[in-house]
Design a protein around this motif. Sequence first.
Motif, PDB file in Angstrom:
ATOM      1  N   LYS A  72       0.840  -1.208   0.000  1.00 50.48           N
ATOM      2  CA  LYS A  72       0.000   0.000   0.000  1.00 50.48           C
ATOM      3  C   LYS A  72       0.870   1.251   0.000  1.00 50.48           C
ATOM      4  CE  LYS A  72      -4.322  -1.466   1.998  1.00 50.48           C
ATOM      5  NZ  LYS A  72      -5.321  -1.177   3.023  1.00 50.48           N
ATOM      6  N   LEU A  73       1.946   1.200   0.754  1.00 50.91           N
ATOM      7  CA  LEU A  73       2.898   2.312   0.797  1.00 50.91           C
ATOM      8  C   LEU A  73       3.518   2.503  -0.585  1.00 50.91           C
ATOM      9  CD1 LEU A  73       4.264   4.324   2.755  1.00 50.91           C
ATOM     10  CD2 LEU A  73       5.942   2.540   3.240  1.00 50.91           C
ATOM     11  N   GLU A  74       3.929   1.402  -1.208  1.00 46.64           N
ATOM     12  CA  GLU A  74       4.520   1.458  -2.549  1.00 46.64           C
ATOM     13  C   GLU A  74       3.544   2.054  -3.555  1.00 46.64           C
ATOM     14  OE1 GLU A  74       5.441  -2.681  -3.054  1.00 46.64           O
ATOM     15  OE2 GLU A  74       7.482  -2.449  -2.272  1.00 46.64           O
ATOM     16  N   GLN A  75       2.282   1.636  -3.490  1.00 43.78           N
ATOM     17  CA  GLN A  75       1.274   2.116  -4.438  1.00 43.78           C
ATOM     18  C   GLN A  75       1.030   3.617  -4.292  1.00 43.78           C
ATOM     19  OE1 GLN A  75      -2.088  -0.378  -3.580  1.00 43.78           O
ATOM     20  NE2 GLN A  75      -1.389  -2.027  -4.918  1.00 43.78           N
ATOM     21  N   SER A  76       0.910   4.085  -3.065  1.00 43.75           N
ATOM     22  CA  SER A  76       0.616   5.509  -2.873  1.00 43.75           C
ATOM     23  C   SER A  76       1.797   6.377  -3.288  1.00 43.75           C
ATOM     24  CB  SER A  76       0.208   5.794  -1.429  1.00 43.75           C
ATOM     25  OG  SER A  76       1.258   5.493  -0.546  1.00 43.75           O
ATOM     26  N   ASP A  79      12.488   3.193  -3.744  1.00 41.47           N
ATOM     27  CA  ASP A  79      12.602   1.971  -2.934  1.00 41.47           C
ATOM     28  C   ASP A  79      13.321   2.252  -1.621  1.00 41.47           C
ATOM     29  OD1 ASP A  79      11.279   0.467  -4.840  1.00 41.47           O
ATOM     30  OD2 ASP A  79      13.121  -0.307  -5.754  1.00 41.47           O
ATOM     31  N   GLN A  80      14.340   3.101  -1.661  1.00 38.73           N
ATOM     32  CA  GLN A  80      15.051   3.476  -0.434  1.00 38.73           C
ATOM     33  C   GLN A  80      14.127   4.230   0.512  1.00 38.73           C
ATOM     34  OE1 GLN A  80      18.425   5.652  -1.914  1.00 38.73           O
ATOM     35  NE2 GLN A  80      19.655   3.812  -2.215  1.00 38.73           N
ATOM     36  N   LEU A  81      13.298   5.121  -0.037  1.00 33.91           N
ATOM     37  CA  LEU A  81      12.334   5.861   0.779  1.00 33.91           C
ATOM     38  C   LEU A  81      11.348   4.894   1.434  1.00 33.91           C
ATOM     39  CD1 LEU A  81      10.855   8.420   1.782  1.00 33.91           C
ATOM     40  CD2 LEU A  81       9.658   8.453  -0.418  1.00 33.91           C
ATOM     41  N   ILE A  82      10.810   3.981   0.655  1.00 26.93           N
ATOM     42  CA  ILE A  82       9.831   3.016   1.170  1.00 26.93           C
ATOM     43  C   ILE A  82      10.459   2.139   2.247  1.00 26.93           C
ATOM     44  CG2 ILE A  82       8.421   1.010   0.545  1.00 26.93           C
ATOM     45  CD1 ILE A  82       8.157   2.469  -2.276  1.00 26.93           C
ATOM     46  N   SER A  83      11.664   1.637   1.986  1.00 27.69           N
ATOM     47  CA  SER A  83      12.348   0.793   2.975  1.00 27.69           C
ATOM     48  C   SER A  83      12.649   1.577   4.247  1.00 27.69           C
ATOM     49  CB  SER A  83      13.643   0.232   2.392  1.00 27.69           C
ATOM     50  OG  SER A  83      13.363  -0.676   1.354  1.00 27.69           O
ATOM     51  N   GLY A 125       9.564  12.504   3.277  1.00 30.57           N
ATOM     52  CA  GLY A 125      10.451  11.879   2.305  1.00 30.57           C
ATOM     53  C   GLY A 125      10.257  12.431   0.906  1.00 30.57           C
ATOM     54  N   LEU A 126       8.997  12.583   0.485  1.00 27.18           N
ATOM     55  CA  LEU A 126       8.724  13.111  -0.856  1.00 27.18           C
ATOM     56  C   LEU A 126       9.121  14.574  -0.977  1.00 27.18           C
ATOM     57  CD1 LEU A 126       5.289  11.456  -1.756  1.00 27.18           C
ATOM     58  CD2 LEU A 126       7.538  10.957  -2.739  1.00 27.18           C
ATOM     59  N   ARG A 127       8.988  15.322   0.100  1.00 29.78           N
ATOM     60  CA  ARG A 127       9.391  16.730   0.076  1.00 29.78           C
ATOM     61  C   ARG A 127      10.869  16.859  -0.277  1.00 29.78           C
ATOM     62  NH1 ARG A 127      11.761  20.240   3.217  1.00 29.78           N
ATOM     63  NH2 ARG A 127      11.941  18.862   4.996  1.00 29.78           N
ATOM     64  N   GLN A 128      11.674  15.943   0.218  1.00 31.40           N
ATOM     65  CA  GLN A 128      13.114  15.977  -0.040  1.00 31.40           C
ATOM     66  C   GLN A 128      13.478  15.474  -1.439  1.00 31.40           C
ATOM     67  OE1 GLN A 128      15.004  13.855   3.151  1.00 31.40           O
ATOM     68  NE2 GLN A 128      14.148  15.201   4.711  1.00 31.40           N
ATOM     69  N   ILE A 129      12.588  14.688  -2.043  1.00 29.42           N
ATOM     70  CA  ILE A 129      12.886  14.095  -3.346  1.00 29.42           C
ATOM     71  C   ILE A 129      12.340  14.931  -4.502  1.00 29.42           C
ATOM     72  CG2 ILE A 129      12.424  12.108  -4.845  1.00 29.42           C
ATOM     73  CD1 ILE A 129      12.511  10.350  -2.351  1.00 29.42           C
ATOM     74  N   ASP A 130      11.041  15.301  -4.438  1.00 32.89           N
ATOM     75  CA  ASP A 130      10.407  15.974  -5.570  1.00 32.89           C
ATOM     76  C   ASP A 130       9.200  16.773  -5.084  1.00 32.89           C
ATOM     77  OD1 ASP A 130      10.196  15.872  -8.755  1.00 32.89           O
ATOM     78  OD2 ASP A 130       8.158  15.675  -7.945  1.00 32.89           O
ATOM     79  N   SER A 131       9.200  18.067  -5.362  1.00 36.95           N
ATOM     80  CA  SER A 131       8.139  18.925  -4.836  1.00 36.95           C
ATOM     81  C   SER A 131       6.774  18.615  -5.461  1.00 36.95           C
ATOM     82  CB  SER A 131       8.485  20.400  -5.028  1.00 36.95           C
ATOM     83  OG  SER A 131       8.652  20.702  -6.394  1.00 36.95           O
ATOM     84  N   VAL A 132       6.737  18.213  -6.723  1.00 30.79           N
ATOM     85  CA  VAL A 132       5.452  17.901  -7.356  1.00 30.79           C
ATOM     86  C   VAL A 132       4.860  16.626  -6.748  1.00 30.79           C
ATOM     87  CG1 VAL A 132       4.299  17.285  -9.515  1.00 30.79           C
ATOM     88  CG2 VAL A 132       6.005  19.114  -9.488  1.00 30.79           C
ATOM     89  N   ALA A 133       5.674  15.602  -6.560  1.00 31.89           N
ATOM     90  CA  ALA A 133       5.197  14.366  -5.920  1.00 31.89           C
ATOM     91  C   ALA A 133       4.729  14.659  -4.500  1.00 31.89           C
ATOM     92  CB  ALA A 133       6.301  13.309  -5.919  1.00 31.89           C
ATOM     93  N   TYR A 134       5.437  15.541  -3.828  1.00 33.25           N
ATOM     94  CA  TYR A 134       5.066  15.955  -2.470  1.00 33.25           C
ATOM     95  C   TYR A 134       3.684  16.595  -2.463  1.00 33.25           C
ATOM     96  CZ  TYR A 134       5.405  18.939   1.759  1.00 33.25           C
ATOM     97  OH  TYR A 134       5.180  19.581   2.948  1.00 33.25           O
TER      98      TYR A 134
END
Length: 153
Positions: A65-69, A85-89, A115-124
Amino acid sequence: MRCPFCAHDDTQVKDSRPTEDNASIRRRRQCSSCGARFTTFERVQLREVVVVKSGDRREPFDRSKLEQSIALASRKRGIDQERLDQLISGIQRQVETSGEAEVPSAHIGELVMEGLRQIDSVAYIRFASVYRDFSEARDFEEFASTVQQAAKD
């Protein structure tokens, strides 16, 4: 391991190797009945964790579920899958090592947002729009402006 093609119970491991991030083991298997080959992944699970959802519903923590979202929020953003994958793990490790048998879904949502904020602002922003239940375009504008301001600072 049951064969996903014919449901036969006897399959043989033909090859095992760690994944690139060493967080799981990739196993190639072959069914002794139909001969089909398939891949499974084995991950360490430190403890059984129950997620407390809104309305006090409880369900077991589910990595998929985490992976899907996260995949939905980061779709078409060109983010390296290994980084996701590193974020999810990392989130799974934090949840399992927290020492708590029950973890609020809101806490997991905050971990994903950070985690998403640090990776990509649009995904965040995409994840936040669902997580924080944006109902109007104004909600997007206000949140996006705070993200933009934080990026400038």
